[in-house]
Design a protein around this motif. Sequence first.
Motif, PDB file in Angstrom:
ATOM      1  N   PRO A 142       0.822  -1.207   0.000  1.00  0.00           N
ATOM      2  CA  PRO A 142       0.000   0.000   0.000  1.00  0.00           C
ATOM      3  C   PRO A 142       0.856   1.257   0.000  1.00  0.00           C
ATOM      4  CG  PRO A 142       0.045  -1.008   2.172  1.00  0.00           C
ATOM      5  CD  PRO A 142       0.707  -1.973   1.232  1.00  0.00           C
ATOM      6  N   VAL A 143       0.298   2.319  -0.536  1.00  0.00           N
ATOM      7  CA  VAL A 143       1.002   3.597  -0.609  1.00  0.00           C
ATOM      8  C   VAL A 143       0.489   4.503   0.505  1.00  0.00           C
ATOM      9  CG1 VAL A 143       1.478   5.616  -2.035  1.00  0.00           C
ATOM     10  CG2 VAL A 143       1.242   3.349  -3.094  1.00  0.00           C
ATOM     11  N   PRO A 144       1.380   5.040   1.338  1.00  0.00           N
ATOM     12  CA  PRO A 144       0.915   5.936   2.422  1.00  0.00           C
ATOM     13  C   PRO A 144       0.209   7.160   1.847  1.00  0.00           C
ATOM     14  CG  PRO A 144       3.215   5.297   2.723  1.00  0.00           C
ATOM     15  CD  PRO A 144       2.828   4.867   1.340  1.00  0.00           C
ATOM     16  N   ASP A 145      -0.728   7.695   2.601  1.00  0.00           N
ATOM     17  CA  ASP A 145      -1.352   8.950   2.216  1.00  0.00           C
ATOM     18  C   ASP A 145      -1.543   9.791   3.471  1.00  0.00           C
ATOM     19  OD1 ASP A 145      -3.959   8.485   3.488  1.00  0.00           O
ATOM     20  OD2 ASP A 145      -4.344   7.049   1.888  1.00  0.00           O
ATOM     21  N   ASN A 146      -1.932  11.044   3.267  1.00  0.00           N
ATOM     22  CA  ASN A 146      -2.090  11.959   4.404  1.00  0.00           C
ATOM     23  C   ASN A 146      -3.554  12.181   4.776  1.00  0.00           C
ATOM     24  OD1 ASN A 146      -2.908  13.507   2.281  1.00  0.00           O
ATOM     25  ND2 ASN A 146      -1.423  15.159   2.579  1.00  0.00           N
ATOM     26  N   ASP A 147      -4.435  11.297   4.328  1.00  0.00           N
ATOM     27  CA  ASP A 147      -5.843  11.362   4.712  1.00  0.00           C
ATOM     28  C   ASP A 147      -5.983  10.751   6.100  1.00  0.00           C
ATOM     29  OD1 ASP A 147      -8.536  11.218   5.078  1.00  0.00           O
ATOM     30  OD2 ASP A 147      -8.948   9.975   3.311  1.00  0.00           O
ATOM     31  N   PRO A 148      -6.384  11.542   7.107  1.00  0.00           N
ATOM     32  CA  PRO A 148      -6.403  11.034   8.475  1.00  0.00           C
ATOM     33  C   PRO A 148      -7.588  10.139   8.801  1.00  0.00           C
ATOM     34  CG  PRO A 148      -7.232  13.261   8.440  1.00  0.00           C
ATOM     35  CD  PRO A 148      -6.770  12.955   7.033  1.00  0.00           C
ATOM     36  N   MET A 149      -8.561  10.030   7.893  1.00  0.00           N
ATOM     37  CA  MET A 149      -9.772   9.281   8.207  1.00  0.00           C
ATOM     38  C   MET A 149      -9.481   7.792   8.394  1.00  0.00           C
ATOM     39  SD  MET A 149     -12.188  11.314   8.644  1.00  0.00           S
ATOM     40  CE  MET A 149     -13.532  10.137   8.700  1.00  0.00           C
ATOM     41  N   ASP A 150      -9.988   7.255   9.483  1.00  0.00           N
ATOM     42  CA  ASP A 150      -9.883   5.829   9.793  1.00  0.00           C
ATOM     43  C   ASP A 150     -11.067   5.152   9.107  1.00  0.00           C
ATOM     44  OD1 ASP A 150      -9.561   3.352  10.929  1.00  0.00           O
ATOM     45  OD2 ASP A 150     -10.158   3.955  12.944  1.00  0.00           O
ATOM     46  N   PHE A 151     -10.866   4.718   7.859  1.00  0.00           N
ATOM     47  CA  PHE A 151     -12.003   4.420   6.990  1.00  0.00           C
ATOM     48  C   PHE A 151     -12.923   3.331   7.533  1.00  0.00           C
ATOM     49  CE2 PHE A 151      -9.358   0.925   5.776  1.00  0.00           C
ATOM     50  CZ  PHE A 151     -10.199  -0.029   5.226  1.00  0.00           C
ATOM     51  N   ASP A 152     -12.379   2.351   8.267  1.00  0.00           N
ATOM     52  CA  ASP A 152     -13.242   1.281   8.765  1.00  0.00           C
ATOM     53  C   ASP A 152     -13.411   1.325  10.282  1.00  0.00           C
ATOM     54  OD1 ASP A 152     -10.767   0.478   9.613  1.00  0.00           O
ATOM     55  OD2 ASP A 152     -10.865  -1.532   8.739  1.00  0.00           O
ATOM     56  N   GLY A 153     -12.816   2.325  10.930  1.00  0.00           N
ATOM     57  CA  GLY A 153     -12.988   2.470  12.371  1.00  0.00           C
ATOM     58  C   GLY A 153     -12.172   1.538  13.221  1.00  0.00           C
ATOM     59  N   HIS A 154     -11.306   0.741  12.619  1.00  0.00           N
ATOM     60  CA  HIS A 154     -10.526  -0.258  13.360  1.00  0.00           C
ATOM     61  C   HIS A 154      -9.643   0.400  14.413  1.00  0.00           C
ATOM     62  CE1 HIS A 154      -7.171  -3.184  13.891  1.00  0.00           C
ATOM     63  NE2 HIS A 154      -8.119  -4.090  13.735  1.00  0.00           N
ATOM     64  N   GLY A 155      -8.900   1.398  14.007  1.00  0.00           N
ATOM     65  CA  GLY A 155      -8.006   2.073  14.950  1.00  0.00           C
ATOM     66  C   GLY A 155      -8.761   2.875  15.994  1.00  0.00           C
ATOM     67  N   THR A 156      -9.846   3.509  15.575  1.00  0.00           N
ATOM     68  CA  THR A 156     -10.643   4.289  16.514  1.00  0.00           C
ATOM     69  C   THR A 156     -11.204   3.409  17.626  1.00  0.00           C
ATOM     70  OG1 THR A 156     -11.251   5.879  14.805  1.00  0.00           O
ATOM     71  CG2 THR A 156     -12.682   5.762  16.739  1.00  0.00           C
ATOM     72  N   SER A 157     -11.728   2.246  17.255  1.00  0.00           N
ATOM     73  CA  SER A 157     -12.307   1.343  18.253  1.00  0.00           C
ATOM     74  C   SER A 157     -11.242   0.803  19.198  1.00  0.00           C
ATOM     75  CB  SER A 157     -13.028   0.188  17.552  1.00  0.00           C
ATOM     76  OG  SER A 157     -14.122   0.662  16.803  1.00  0.00           O
ATOM     77  N   GLY A 158     -10.068   0.495  18.665  1.00  0.00           N
ATOM     78  CA  GLY A 158      -8.987   0.033  19.530  1.00  0.00           C
ATOM     79  C   GLY A 158      -8.501   1.121  20.469  1.00  0.00           C
ATOM     80  N   VAL A 208     -15.855   2.794  21.378  1.00  0.00           N
ATOM     81  CA  VAL A 208     -16.288   3.910  20.541  1.00  0.00           C
ATOM     82  C   VAL A 208     -16.258   3.517  19.067  1.00  0.00           C
ATOM     83  CG1 VAL A 208     -15.514   5.633  22.195  1.00  0.00           C
ATOM     84  CG2 VAL A 208     -13.931   4.819  20.452  1.00  0.00           C
ATOM     85  N   ARG A 209     -17.028   4.228  18.266  1.00  0.00           N
ATOM     86  CA  ARG A 209     -17.010   4.001  16.827  1.00  0.00           C
ATOM     87  C   ARG A 209     -16.709   5.304  16.114  1.00  0.00           C
ATOM     88  NH1 ARG A 209     -22.595   1.574  15.234  1.00  0.00           N
ATOM     89  NH2 ARG A 209     -21.510   1.473  13.237  1.00  0.00           N
ATOM     90  N   MET A 210     -16.193   5.194  14.907  1.00  0.00           N
ATOM     91  CA  MET A 210     -15.724   6.368  14.190  1.00  0.00           C
ATOM     92  C   MET A 210     -16.842   7.371  13.923  1.00  0.00           C
ATOM     93  SD  MET A 210     -13.686   6.456  10.566  1.00  0.00           S
ATOM     94  CE  MET A 210     -15.094   5.797   9.690  1.00  0.00           C
ATOM     95  N   SER A 211     -18.044   6.877  13.627  1.00  0.00           N
ATOM     96  CA  SER A 211     -19.168   7.756  13.282  1.00  0.00           C
ATOM     97  C   SER A 211     -19.944   8.193  14.525  1.00  0.00           C
ATOM     98  CB  SER A 211     -20.105   7.047  12.308  1.00  0.00           C
ATOM     99  OG  SER A 211     -20.536   5.809  12.833  1.00  0.00           O
ATOM    100  N   PHE A 212     -19.245   8.275  15.649  1.00  0.00           N
ATOM    101  CA  PHE A 212     -19.817   8.653  16.942  1.00  0.00           C
ATOM    102  C   PHE A 212     -20.652   7.498  17.504  1.00  0.00           C
ATOM    103  CE2 PHE A 212     -19.319  12.591  14.501  1.00  0.00           C
ATOM    104  CZ  PHE A 212     -18.391  13.236  15.301  1.00  0.00           C
ATOM    105  N   GLY A 213     -20.898   7.562  18.782  1.00  0.00           N
ATOM    106  CA  GLY A 213     -21.629   6.491  19.427  1.00  0.00           C
ATOM    107  C   GLY A 213     -20.718   5.334  19.804  1.00  0.00           C
ATOM    108  N   SER A 227     -20.157  -2.875  19.406  1.00  0.00           N
ATOM    109  CA  SER A 227     -19.524  -4.065  19.954  1.00  0.00           C
ATOM    110  C   SER A 227     -18.516  -4.622  18.951  1.00  0.00           C
ATOM    111  CB  SER A 227     -20.582  -5.120  20.276  1.00  0.00           C
ATOM    112  OG  SER A 227     -19.993  -6.304  20.775  1.00  0.00           O
ATOM    113  N   VAL A 228     -17.346  -5.023  19.453  1.00  0.00           N
ATOM    114  CA  VAL A 228     -16.292  -5.545  18.581  1.00  0.00           C
ATOM    115  C   VAL A 228     -15.720  -6.833  19.166  1.00  0.00           C
ATOM    116  CG1 VAL A 228     -15.657  -3.293  17.647  1.00  0.00           C
ATOM    117  CG2 VAL A 228     -14.554  -4.119  19.738  1.00  0.00           C
ATOM    118  N   THR A 229     -15.081  -7.618  18.299  1.00  0.00           N
ATOM    119  CA  THR A 229     -14.515  -8.908  18.709  1.00  0.00           C
ATOM    120  C   THR A 229     -13.192  -9.142  17.989  1.00  0.00           C
ATOM    121  OG1 THR A 229     -16.669  -9.927  19.185  1.00  0.00           O
ATOM    122  CG2 THR A 229     -14.880 -11.422  18.629  1.00  0.00           C
TER     123      THR A 229
END
Length: 216
Positions: free
Chosen positions: A1-17, A157-162, A165-167
Amino acid sequence: PVPDNDPMDFDGHGTSGAGIAAARVNNGKGIAGVGYHTKILPIKVQNDGATSGIVGYGALRYAADMGCKVINASWGQYGAFSQVLQDEIDYVHSKGTLIVGGAGNNAINTDFRPFLPAGLNHVLAVSSFEKDGSPTTTTSYGTSVHVCAPGTDLLTVRMSFGYHSVTGTSYATPHVSGLAALLFALHPDWTPDQVLKQIRVTADAFDTERDPDHYG
């Protein structure tokens, strides 16, 4: 993958962790992170829809150079031992930083098929357990795994607020990262190896008779 400077956590994985490791406490909302008032440095290590791959190891080095004491690595790939990758881990370790890595979710014995970076030296490898304390059937296992943490139906937490549950070991891992941050706060002079050992030797042992194939 090529790095980019878009800060959005597109699938929320990092935000939830991050929520599990360091969600704000005592504010009357949602959840409390294990790390209490731990500060975080979010670093994006994957493009939208791509796995982290080698890009993640550059992020480990960057985090260590920025002064992070604990790095949560809820990512990885199965593969053979690589001295090049171990050299990256050794550099981070030399900076006084502890890497906490997820062991993977494919019920694979990592003694025969390592999951990296969790399977490399100086990385605290984390598997997951169920609500009843038994090992999660999907979690990877092996002698490289140091500890297990809760990893099923966790509220965070989830990226889109609120909240949701994760596993998985991706979410067991930040429990241990938050704990490591607390230990560094209590013992700022400790080395990464001392923090790793403290967590490992003070953990409760599994009842291996319930699942001798996974943990013996």
